[in-house]
Design an enzyme around this catalytic site. Sequence first.
Site, PDB file in Angstrom:
ATOM      1  N   GLU A 299      33.632  47.387  29.903  1.00 36.60           N
ATOM      2  CA  GLU A 299      32.803  46.292  30.427  1.00 36.60           C
ATOM      3  C   GLU A 299      33.629  45.253  31.185  1.00 36.60           C
ATOM      4  O   GLU A 299      33.105  44.492  31.972  1.00 36.60           O
ATOM      5  CB  GLU A 299      31.998  45.640  29.297  1.00 36.60           C
ATOM      6  CG  GLU A 299      32.812  44.813  28.294  1.00 36.60           C
ATOM      7  CD  GLU A 299      33.613  45.712  27.341  1.00 36.60           C
ATOM      8  OE1 GLU A 299      33.293  46.908  27.260  1.00 36.60           O
ATOM      9  OE2 GLU A 299      34.550  45.215  26.718  1.00 36.60           O
TER      10      GLU A 299
ATOM     11  N   ASP B   9      47.134  38.892  69.942  1.00 39.94           N
ATOM     12  CA  ASP B   9      47.349  38.085  71.153  1.00 39.94           C
ATOM     13  C   ASP B   9      48.829  37.757  71.242  1.00 39.94           C
ATOM     14  O   ASP B   9      49.533  37.812  70.237  1.00 39.94           O
ATOM     15  CB  ASP B   9      46.644  36.731  71.019  1.00 39.94           C
ATOM     16  CG  ASP B   9      45.150  36.857  71.191  1.00 39.94           C
ATOM     17  OD1 ASP B   9      44.707  37.925  71.605  1.00 39.94           O
ATOM     18  OD2 ASP B   9      44.465  35.865  70.907  1.00 39.94           O
TER      19      ASP B   9
ATOM     20  N   ASP C 211      35.833  37.212  72.957  1.00 44.33           N
ATOM     21  CA  ASP C 211      36.527  38.080  72.003  1.00 44.33           C
ATOM     22  C   ASP C 211      35.598  38.493  70.867  1.00 44.33           C
ATOM     23  O   ASP C 211      35.899  39.416  70.114  1.00 44.33           O
ATOM     24  CB  ASP C 211      37.740  37.356  71.374  1.00 44.33           C
ATOM     25  CG  ASP C 211      38.846  37.141  72.396  1.00 44.33           C
ATOM     26  OD1 ASP C 211      38.896  37.913  73.368  1.00 44.33           O
ATOM     27  OD2 ASP C 211      39.636  36.204  72.225  1.00 44.33           O
TER      28      ASP C 211
HETATM   29  P1  ATP Z   1      46.845  35.629  75.160  1.00 41.43           P
HETATM   30  O1  ATP Z   1      45.674  36.531  75.402  1.00 41.43           O
HETATM   31  O2  ATP Z   1      48.015  36.297  74.599  1.00 41.43           O
HETATM   32  O3  ATP Z   1      46.490  34.369  74.456  1.00 41.43           O
HETATM   33  P2  ATP Z   1      47.159  34.147  77.585  1.00 41.43           P
HETATM   34  O4  ATP Z   1      46.923  32.875  76.899  1.00 41.43           O
HETATM   35  O5  ATP Z   1      48.347  34.204  78.456  1.00 41.43           O
HETATM   36  O6  ATP Z   1      47.338  35.333  76.633  1.00 41.43           O
HETATM   37  P3  ATP Z   1      44.902  33.675  79.248  1.00 41.43           P
HETATM   38  O7  ATP Z   1      44.702  32.368  78.609  1.00 41.43           O
HETATM   39  O8  ATP Z   1      43.725  34.541  79.509  1.00 41.43           O
HETATM   40  O9  ATP Z   1      45.865  34.577  78.401  1.00 41.43           O
HETATM   41  O10 ATP Z   1      45.709  33.437  80.598  1.00 41.43           O
HETATM   42  C1  ATP Z   1      45.842  34.421  81.568  1.00 41.43           C
HETATM   43  C2  ATP Z   1      46.543  33.867  82.773  1.00 41.43           C
HETATM   44  O11 ATP Z   1      45.777  32.818  83.331  1.00 41.43           O
HETATM   45  C3  ATP Z   1      47.918  33.270  82.473  1.00 41.43           C
HETATM   46  O12 ATP Z   1      48.912  34.216  82.625  1.00 41.43           O
HETATM   47  C4  ATP Z   1      48.039  32.163  83.525  1.00 41.43           C
HETATM   48  O13 ATP Z   1      48.606  32.689  84.692  1.00 41.43           O
HETATM   49  C5  ATP Z   1      46.616  31.770  83.792  1.00 41.43           C
HETATM   50  N1  ATP Z   1      46.258  30.543  83.084  1.00 41.43           N
HETATM   51  C6  ATP Z   1      46.359  30.292  81.770  1.00 41.43           C
HETATM   52  N2  ATP Z   1      45.910  29.069  81.464  1.00 41.43           N
HETATM   53  C7  ATP Z   1      45.499  28.523  82.613  1.00 41.43           C
HETATM   54  C8  ATP Z   1      44.921  27.256  82.970  1.00 41.43           C
HETATM   55  N3  ATP Z   1      44.673  26.322  82.075  1.00 41.43           N
HETATM   56  N4  ATP Z   1      44.612  27.042  84.268  1.00 41.43           N
HETATM   57  C9  ATP Z   1      44.833  27.990  85.180  1.00 41.43           C
HETATM   58  N5  ATP Z   1      45.379  29.178  84.924  1.00 41.43           N
HETATM   59  C10 ATP Z   1      45.719  29.459  83.658  1.00 41.43           C
END
Ligand code: ATP
Length: 892
Positions: free
Chosen positions: A269, A311, A635
């Site tokens: 139990e 990520d 996501d």
């Molecule tokens: P992860 O998926 O590992 O978190 P990450 O944060 O690099 O990766 P994203 O946030 O989708 O992925 O960013 C993808 C791309 O977009 C980056 O490589 C960058 O060149 C561009 N990026 C990220 N943040 C900005 C922003 N605030 N403004 C403009 N471009 C951005």
Amino acid sequence: MDYENADIDSVLADLKSSKEGLSEEEAAKRLLEYGFNELEEKTKVTPLKVLIRQFANFIVWVLLAAAIMSLTIDEIVNFWVIIGTIAFVILLGFVQEFKAEKAMEALKKMVQPVTHVLRNGVVTEVPTKNVVVGDVLVLETGDKIAADALVFELHGLKVDESAITGESMSIEKISGDMIFSGTQIVHGKCRAVVTAVGMQSRLGMIAGMIQESEVKTPLQQKIAELSKSLAVIALVASGLTFMLGYFTGAPTEEMMIIALALAVAAVPEGLPLTMTITLAYGMHRMAEHNAIVRKMLGVETLGSTTVICTDKTGTLTKNEMTVQKIYAGNKYFDLTGIGYDPQGSLLKNEETVDLEKNPTLNMLLKAASLCNNSSMVQRQGKWDVVGDPTEVALIVAASKADVWKDDLDTEYEKLHEIMFTSERKLMTTIHSSVEGRIAFCKGAPEFILQKCISIENDDGVRDLGEDDVERILSENLELASSAYRVLGISYRKLPEGLPVEESESELTFLGLVAMIDPERKEAKDAIALCNQAGIRVVMITGDNEETAKAIGKKIGLSPDYDGSVEQMNGKLRHIIDDGAVTGSELLTLDDEEFDSVVEGISVYARVMPEQKLRIVQALQNRGHVVAMTGDGVNDAPALKKADIGISMGIKGTDVAKESSLMILQDDNFETIVEAVKRGRGIYENIEKFTTYLVSRNFTEVILIMLGITLLGFELIPLLALQILFINLFGEVMPSISLGLDPIRNEVMFETPRKRGERILKKRNLLLMVSIALTMGLVCFLVFMFSDPVGNIERARTMTFATILSMILFIPFVFRSLTVSALSVGIFSNKLMLVGVASTFLLTLTVMYVPYLANIFEIVALGPVEWVIPVSAAFTTLFIAEAIKKIVASSGI
Ligand code: ATP
């Protein structure tokens, strides 16, 4: 405050001019007056509910039957002892289960939702339950809406209202529309004034219908089924014992009590209870290590994880960006300093740069600061930054060259924003200045270049040629290969009347900004641990392929494809050789092709969030148990599809958190690995206590059956009360202490457990049966050689003492089902030491307090007499250890 019936236009005008929101005093007053913004919990656990649940315990009813039986044959002492036992069983179950429930409640409190509201003119984070009517909500993509509210300021707002309407299409909202509590922002941002909270909200009205209750996990179900089948076996065994006694001429009623006591002894139990306690405390421990498992199911699935998809930014890296290089006007510039302190300089060939002489660089710094939502303020000599680390890095870099965002914001008033999304990988803001309207755009270099038609150098603007694009892309590649995260920066002077949505085109390219995001030191060790534990780690990132590969290399990510490449075409071979693939390459693969290479890919770069779902699917097709991290709204489908969706506690959106099974409080990869280790350990503990409990329970059945068959009822080796005593004190404490056994580091030296594996698998079954037989047989031999014919009371006492001595030693055997008790260490489970010591003390009390000894019909043993029970138990310990060794070396 009834905004819905007021003249909407005048309310909106009023709201737009209000930049203050409520004052803290007013909000506190309203909170006191109208209460918290909470739904009434119908499923709340109360002590009464937990108490009532104890009566569902099968054993209570078996004991009750035994008590009634005792009354009918005038065994009053027996009756009271059994009633006392029932009270004890209920009390113990109640205390343990209530504690487990409280631990779970505390866990839920750790993920208290928060909401951003405007208070005293400042955007403030408050617990969602403190939101009051009249509060101005400041919401953005991924936020869960805290209360019903009226929207008055917005940028491209779309809301998913499926939580209350069941309709999965997201709905576009305009100023003056209502948004509702419990729904989610899937795109854009807005400000909205709260009109109804808690049970007054639309969600509150339908709350009763949608309250979730925790369903039993597959493991809990398995344990419940196992206890039921064991209960049936126990009843059959005790029925058989009764028949045996009956046919050998034993008095019916007394035999009945023995049979019932035996049933009580054989029914495990304690199994479901120990299971709940093990899972609940396991979850609590994980939470202390920053992994909040939202459902018990997560704990057991974690242990069988074979792939972790993670990520990069913030999980494998620190997400502390620092700009180190800028490429503008065909020249490279360097920045010194680290972190978010504007201490540092902008240098060219080690000399401070004069911006007057570098107009392109000057414009780039302005653009990077203006196309930016972050901010930095100096407080008591220290710099506080707010916002996305990528953007913070840009304003910090500009400030090193004395370009300050605050000053620029007044010169260039912001009119609109086209938000950054992971799909577009771009962000644009539109400003008005004395020279007219101007758009600044930044983003991933490949994506920016596609939107550019011209390029600015220090001597002016000219058309963007193919060789320019090639040169810029090759600089980008060079930077990315050194692990830099690279952004392209551009602008456009907007012609009169151009619609906002067209401003992200015909841009003028200014240059590249390269920032470093150092890898987390602990990630490397955690990945090595995964490799050793047979778990593959896969990086999925929106960042550039070269950046991702460079980081991957630093932390020891390595593809280990061992399939055949013979039949593969060039494209697939290239992917396998590289161990990496980009989102656009992935688009060119059909499902079959992807399935054939998925085992060989350890880096996915420039991935669109929707592609994560495909990756999970492909891995699951190969039989993997997939853990997947995510933070954004897009996501969510992949988090739901994965066997363990993991959301980020710091940068994760509410939507991602709600879709996940586990929340990482510190966003750290190492925490996932620690949680997997705990998941494995908890499963191992469940195996341990189940095997222990079942084998121990059957010991008495074997003993009594042997006794009655070979010696007859008169010489039964144990009486009903003695069986009850052993069962109560020998079962619960040792099994709980096995359930909470400290987790061994060695669990990560083994390969992952197979999905759906049975707890009583062959090895455990073999151990259980052979150890139960040994214990039963040894006890019987002690009884036989203690002259039962001459002095039955003493012989029973010797048997009783033998079983209790076994309880002193045998739980230690079960601390590992593969290696010896000594190698696990005797003192590392304090709870077990306390448990067995208290069981032994109780035994001594029963034996040496004459009143109790009388009730239990046992005699006080002299010190020399103890030698036999103790050495019998000790011998059993050695035999059990030998059995374990044989079973382990047989490889079953
Ligand atoms: P992860 O998926 O590992 O978190 P990450 O944060 O690099 O990766 P994203 O946030 O989708 O992925 O960013 C993808 C791309 O977009 C980056 O490589 C960058 O060149 C561009 N990026 C990220 N943040 C900005 C922003 N605030 N403004 C403009 N471009 C951005």
